[in-house]
Design a protein around this motif. Structure first.
Motif, short mmCIF file in Angstrom:
data_model
loop_
_atom_site.label_atom_id
_atom_site.label_comp_id
_atom_site.label_asym_id
_atom_site.label_seq_id
_atom_site.Cartn_x
_atom_site.Cartn_y
_atom_site.Cartn_z
N GLN A 251 -13.17 -4.74 1.10
CA GLN A 251 -13.18 -4.21 0.02
C GLN A 251 -12.19 -3.42 -1.52
OE1 GLN A 251 -14.74 -0.57 2.40
NE2 GLN A 251 -14.66 -1.39 4.49
N PRO A 252 -12.82 -3.50 -2.17
CA PRO A 252 -11.91 -3.11 -3.39
C PRO A 252 -11.92 -1.47 -3.42
CG PRO A 252 -14.39 -3.37 -4.23
CD PRO A 252 -14.01 -3.48 -3.31
N TYR A 253 -10.52 -1.12 -3.29
CA TYR A 253 -9.96 -0.02 -3.00
C TYR A 253 -10.52 0.86 -4.75
CZ TYR A 253 -7.13 4.07 -4.08
OH TYR A 253 -6.02 5.28 -4.52
N HIS A 254 -10.78 2.06 -4.13
CA HIS A 254 -10.89 3.32 -5.41
C HIS A 254 -11.41 4.77 -4.36
CE1 HIS A 254 -14.98 4.26 -3.26
NE2 HIS A 254 -14.79 3.24 -2.93
N GLN A 255 -10.81 5.49 -5.45
CA GLN A 255 -10.54 7.03 -5.01
C GLN A 255 -10.59 7.89 -5.93
OE1 GLN A 255 -6.48 6.71 -2.50
NE2 GLN A 255 -7.23 9.72 -1.73
N GLU A 256 -12.36 8.24 -6.36
CA GLU A 256 -11.68 8.70 -7.70
C GLU A 256 -11.82 10.07 -7.72
OE1 GLU A 256 -14.12 6.53 -6.53
OE2 GLU A 256 -14.57 4.79 -7.85
N THR A 257 -11.85 10.81 -6.61
CA THR A 257 -11.52 12.10 -5.83
C THR A 257 -9.65 12.14 -5.81
OG1 THR A 257 -14.16 12.52 -4.73
CG2 THR A 257 -11.99 14.17 -4.60
N TYR A 258 -9.69 13.28 -6.66
CA TYR A 258 -8.23 13.97 -6.34
C TYR A 258 -8.32 15.53 -7.04
CZ TYR A 258 -3.23 14.83 -8.12
OH TYR A 258 -1.94 15.05 -7.38
N VAL A 259 -7.23 15.62 -5.65
CA VAL A 259 -7.30 17.60 -5.64
C VAL A 259 -5.62 17.48 -5.13
CG1 VAL A 259 -9.44 17.31 -4.29
CG2 VAL A 259 -7.53 17.87 -2.80
N GLU B 172 -11.40 3.18 -12.86
CA GLU B 172 -12.11 2.92 -14.14
C GLU B 172 -11.94 3.58 -14.99
OE1 GLU B 172 -13.07 0.34 -13.07
OE2 GLU B 172 -13.34 0.10 -10.82
N ILE B 173 -11.16 4.10 -15.09
CA ILE B 173 -10.85 5.04 -16.44
C ILE B 173 -9.28 5.17 -16.48
CG2 ILE B 173 -12.81 6.21 -16.69
CD1 ILE B 173 -11.59 8.59 -15.62
N GLY B 174 -8.89 4.44 -15.53
CA GLY B 174 -7.24 4.77 -16.26
C GLY B 174 -6.68 5.48 -15.62
N ASN B 175 -7.03 6.04 -14.17
CA ASN B 175 -5.74 7.19 -12.96
C ASN B 175 -5.81 6.06 -12.41
OD1 ASN B 175 -6.05 9.23 -14.88
ND2 ASN B 175 -7.98 9.27 -13.46
N HIS B 176 -4.37 5.85 -12.12
CA HIS B 176 -3.39 5.51 -10.57
C HIS B 176 -2.78 5.54 -9.34
CE1 HIS B 176 -3.11 2.15 -14.36
NE2 HIS B 176 -2.97 1.49 -13.06
N ALA B 177 -3.33 5.53 -8.62
CA ALA B 177 -2.21 6.01 -7.32
C ALA B 177 -1.26 6.87 -7.81
CB ALA B 177 -3.09 5.40 -5.76
N LEU B 178 -1.00 7.77 -7.14
CA LEU B 178 -0.02 8.74 -6.88
C LEU B 178 0.87 8.43 -5.60
CD1 LEU B 178 -0.76 11.92 -8.64
CD2 LEU B 178 0.39 9.85 -9.67
N MET B 179 2.07 8.58 -5.59
CA MET B 179 3.25 8.72 -4.47
C MET B 179 2.84 10.12 -4.32
SD MET B 179 6.23 7.08 -5.85
CE MET B 179 6.64 5.33 -5.89
N SER B 180 1.68 9.76 -2.94
CA SER B 180 1.27 10.86 -2.41
C SER B 180 0.25 10.65 -1.28
CB SER B 180 0.48 11.87 -2.56
OG SER B 180 -1.11 11.40 -3.36
N CYS B 181 0.38 11.77 0.14
CA CYS B 181 0.08 11.34 1.21
C CYS B 181 -1.54 10.98 1.16
CB CYS B 181 0.04 12.96 1.79
SG CYS B 181 -0.31 12.67 3.40
N GLN B 182 -2.29 12.45 0.37
CA GLN B 182 -4.08 12.06 -0.18
C GLN B 182 -3.90 10.48 -0.79
OE1 GLN B 182 -6.95 13.64 -3.79
NE2 GLN B 182 -4.63 14.45 -2.94
N HIS B 183 -3.25 9.66 -1.40
CA HIS B 183 -3.73 8.60 -1.95
C HIS B 183 -3.46 7.72 -0.46
CE1 HIS B 183 -4.12 10.41 -5.43
NE2 HIS B 183 -4.34 9.14 -6.02
N ALA B 184 -2.16 7.81 0.38
CA ALA B 184 -1.75 6.65 1.05
C ALA B 184 -2.23 6.71 1.79
CB ALA B 184 -0.16 7.52 1.29
N THR C 277 0.94 -1.32 0.26
CA THR C 277 -0.09 -0.37 0.01
C THR C 277 1.30 0.98 -0.53
OG1 THR C 277 -2.21 1.67 1.33
CG2 THR C 277 0.02 0.20 3.08
N GLY C 278 0.21 2.66 0.27
CA GLY C 278 0.90 3.69 -0.45
C GLY C 278 2.32 3.76 -1.27
N ASP C 279 3.03 4.44 -0.61
CA ASP C 279 3.94 4.44 -2.02
C ASP C 279 4.69 3.40 -2.13
OD1 ASP C 279 3.41 7.62 -2.12
OD2 ASP C 279 5.74 7.60 -1.08
#
Length: 403
Positions: free
Chosen positions: A334-342, A301-313, A291-293
């Motif tokens: 529970q399958p991971y999902h994180q549609e919101t990105y700021v 579902e549209i091709g974005n991947h989690a980034l090396m960031s605190c927000q995603h971690a 998990t995390g970095d």
């Protein structure tokens, strides 16, 4: 028989993995005698890494032991050297220097990332960074010591290698930090060296003009399409042969997953991250989650991947801890999902910029964005209070970091 879930790493992903695993254990009415949750790290401390570009980095930590005690998580002091999935063992070094082993039934690898330092002549000897607490403290002490050096252009010049998020936050903070050390009448000279054709390459076309305006306002220069070829005690030589005299060169050019991921026999990406499924499980390696970095995973579902960031971690950690515990308790994952990105990028005395979405739609600028950045940096990313129910409630995977 007691089972053991071990989480390696006390960063944002590791902290939330521990919180979330304990939350699920509590919701299933399972005692620690049946499921032990253990967090391994050198110290029970969260380093607030997103803030290490700020002055006074010694203050940018938060204790984790009170929170771990409140939720019934065991802390194991040590540094993991290798994972042996076949034996379900972790080889680690304890603080007294002894080599030890710890067994696990499920493992969450939350070892984070570290700065990528290429083999550039002089980088190891003369380059600074804000990658770790120790690095940030060394830089801060160096900056404080500049006041004792004879006035010169090299003394007053800071070169930042890398024009991404970290490089920009470091560079835009530098004019104020240098004036605080050298006096209000000082004329700091800050230069960002960026190999690519644009500053802030990941911020997109909508945000970039505002960032460029902030750099102009702060008189931070940019050198584009050029890299650092060599460092010495008096400055840098650029890849086009030019030289910049500087006593302070800060490397902020790229991250890689921590080396422990290489001990897992599984596929990794070019950043060293383990490629995991939506449950954060490492395919083909029984009992191991990442998990995390340390992990590469789709976040929508549209091709974005989690980034090396605190927000995603933080959110990835919550899903990984929940799913590893669920695997042991026979509960659904529970399958991971994180549609919101700021993105909220600090721009020093020029304020900040806040964008929403992968297309970086600008929502806040200047002082208003700076106020939000301050709240994020001083409240949101810190551990929850050490009160059992509040701490467990903070780790619902479906709610962590919703903005």
């Amino acid at each position: 028989m007691q089972q053991r879930l071990v989480i390696i790493g006390a960063g944002f992903a590791g902290m939330y993995a521990a919180l979330s695993a304990a939350r699920l254990r509590d919701s299933q009415d399972v005692s620690p005698d049946r499921l032990e949750i253990a967090l391994m790290a050198p110290e029970p401390t969260l380093v607030v890494r997103p803030r290490l570009y700020e002055p006074g980095p010694e203050q940018l930590t938060a204790p984790l032991q009170p929170v771990l005690d409140a939720i019934g998580v065991t802390f194991v002091p040590g540094t993991a050297n290798a994972v042996r999935p076949g034996a379900r063992l972790i080889d680690y070094r304890s603080p007294d220097g002894a080599e030890r082993q710890l067994g696990y039934d499920r493992l969450v690898l939350a070892t984070g990332s570290r700065l990528f330092r290429p083999d550039i002549p002089g980088l190891a000897a003369f380059g600074f960074s804000v990658d770790s607490l120790g690095d940030a403290v060394a830089l801060d002490r160096h900056l404080q010591g500049l006041a004792q050096r004879p006035a010169s252009k090299a003394r007053d010049t800071v070169v930042v290698a890398g024009g991404g998020f970290t490089g920009i936050e470091v560079a835009t903070e530098m004019p104020a930090r240098l004036r605080a050390v050298l006096g209000r009448d000082a004329r700091p000279h800050v230069v960002i060296v960026q190999r690519g054709p644009a500053i802030a390459p990941d911020m997109g076309a909508a945000a970039r003009p505002h960032i460029e305006q902030a750099l102009r306002e702060l008189q931070v220069e940019t050198e584009l399409d050029v890299g650092v070829a060599a460092l010495d005690e008096r400055g840098v030589v650029l890849s086009d042969g030019r030289r910049i005299d500087s006593l302070t060169v800060i490397w902020a050019a790229g991250m890689r997953a921590a080396p422990l991921t290489a001990t897992i026999p599984a596929e990794r990406d070019d950043l060293g991250r383990l490629i995991v499924d939506r449950a954060l499980r490492v395919p083909g390696v029984a009992g191991v989650f990442a998990t995390g970095d340390a992990a590469k995973v789709p976040c929508d579902e549209i091709g974005n991947h989690a980034l090396m960031s605190c927000q995603h971690a933080t959110r990835m950690g919550a899903f990984a801890g929940n799913n590893a515990a669920a695997d042991l308790l026979g509960a659904p994952g529970q399958p991971y999902h994180q549609e919101t990105y700021v993105t909220c990028l600090d721009l020093g005395e020029a304020g900040a910029i806040f964008t929403r979405g992968w297309d970086r739609k600008v929502e806040l600028l200047g002082a208003e964005a700076k106020q939000l950045k301050h709240e994020i940096n001083t409240v949101w990313i810190y551990p929850p209070r050490a009160e059992r129910m509040a701490a467990l409630a903070s780790a619902d995977p479906q709610r962590v970091t919703d903005l």
